[in-house]
Design a protein around this motif. Structure first.
Motif, PDB file in Angstrom:
ATOM      1  N   VAL A   7       6.168  -2.640  -9.009  1.00  0.00           N
ATOM      2  CA  VAL A   7       6.029  -2.782  -7.563  1.00  0.00           C
ATOM      3  C   VAL A   7       6.052  -1.388  -6.946  1.00  0.00           C
ATOM      4  O   VAL A   7       6.954  -0.596  -7.220  1.00  0.00           O
ATOM      5  N   HIS A   8       5.047  -1.127  -6.119  1.00  0.00           N
ATOM      6  CA  HIS A   8       4.961   0.123  -5.368  1.00  0.00           C
ATOM      7  C   HIS A   8       5.074  -0.215  -3.887  1.00  0.00           C
ATOM      8  O   HIS A   8       4.428  -1.166  -3.417  1.00  0.00           O
ATOM      9  N   ASN A   9       5.843   0.549  -3.152  1.00  0.00           N
ATOM     10  CA  ASN A   9       5.947   0.425  -1.696  1.00  0.00           C
ATOM     11  C   ASN A   9       5.266   1.647  -1.097  1.00  0.00           C
ATOM     12  O   ASN A   9       5.777   2.764  -1.227  1.00  0.00           O
ATOM     13  N   ASP A  11       3.408   2.860   2.449  1.00  0.00           N
ATOM     14  CA  ASP A  11       2.955   2.651   3.828  1.00  0.00           C
ATOM     15  C   ASP A  11       1.502   3.082   3.959  1.00  0.00           C
ATOM     16  O   ASP A  11       1.109   4.138   3.450  1.00  0.00           O
ATOM     17  N   ASP A  42      -1.188  -5.803  -1.191  1.00  0.00           N
ATOM     18  CA  ASP A  42      -0.868  -6.426   0.094  1.00  0.00           C
ATOM     19  C   ASP A  42      -0.837  -5.290   1.110  1.00  0.00           C
ATOM     20  O   ASP A  42       0.175  -4.594   1.242  1.00  0.00           O
ATOM     21  N   ALA A  45       1.860  -5.540   4.012  1.00  0.00           N
ATOM     22  CA  ALA A  45       3.247  -5.276   3.605  1.00  0.00           C
ATOM     23  C   ALA A  45       3.411  -3.896   2.963  1.00  0.00           C
ATOM     24  O   ALA A  45       4.537  -3.462   2.730  1.00  0.00           O
ATOM     25  N   GLY A  46       2.301  -3.218   2.661  1.00  0.00           N
ATOM     26  CA  GLY A  46       2.375  -1.916   1.999  1.00  0.00           C
ATOM     27  C   GLY A  46       2.886  -2.020   0.571  1.00  0.00           C
ATOM     28  O   GLY A  46       3.668  -1.185   0.116  1.00  0.00           O
ATOM     29  N   LYS A  47       2.417  -3.064  -0.129  1.00  0.00           N
ATOM     30  CA  LYS A  47       2.884  -3.312  -1.499  1.00  0.00           C
ATOM     31  C   LYS A  47       1.707  -3.342  -2.468  1.00  0.00           C
ATOM     32  O   LYS A  47       0.633  -3.842  -2.146  1.00  0.00           O
ATOM     33  N   ASP A  73       8.224   1.820  -7.693  1.00  0.00           N
ATOM     34  CA  ASP A  73       9.573   1.793  -7.141  1.00  0.00           C
ATOM     35  C   ASP A  73      10.479   0.871  -7.948  1.00  0.00           C
ATOM     36  O   ASP A  73      11.682   1.099  -8.034  1.00  0.00           O
ATOM     37  N   GLU A  74       9.886  -0.184  -8.524  1.00  0.00           N
ATOM     38  CA  GLU A  74      10.622  -1.130  -9.356  1.00  0.00           C
ATOM     39  C   GLU A  74       9.714  -1.591 -10.489  1.00  0.00           C
ATOM     40  O   GLU A  74       8.499  -1.699 -10.300  1.00  0.00           O
TER      41      GLU A  74
END
Length: 82
Positions: A7-9, A11, A42, A45-47, A73-74
């Protein structure tokens, strides 16, 4: 080989930018014994989610680090069920 979902966050992420990063992952993955399978974006959501066969989570993240620098990030080890 274990299966991971990362998972990447990010923006302001765009599907076009992720497509370019994914191409770089594909060009780099063999060096680390990794196989990126699919990804999802997404934008609202910036994902970004990436599905990858890898010997371990660090190998999966190493591909991102060397290909374009956008590490996850996870990272979760997952199993596939139908």
């Amino acid at each position: 080989m274990p299966l991971f979902m990362d998972v990447h966050n990010i923006d302001g992420v765009t599907a076009d930018a992720v497509a370019g990063a994914h191409e770089k992952d594909l060009a780099t993955q063999d060096e680390f014994g990794v196989s990126y399978k699919r990804y999802w974006v997404d934008e609202k959501a910036g994902k970004v989610f990436c599905l990858v066969d890898a010997p371990n989570a660090e190998a999966a993240n190493s591909v991102h680090r060397h290909a374009h620098g956008l590490v996850a990030d996870e990272i979760f080890e997952v199993s596939e069920h139908e």
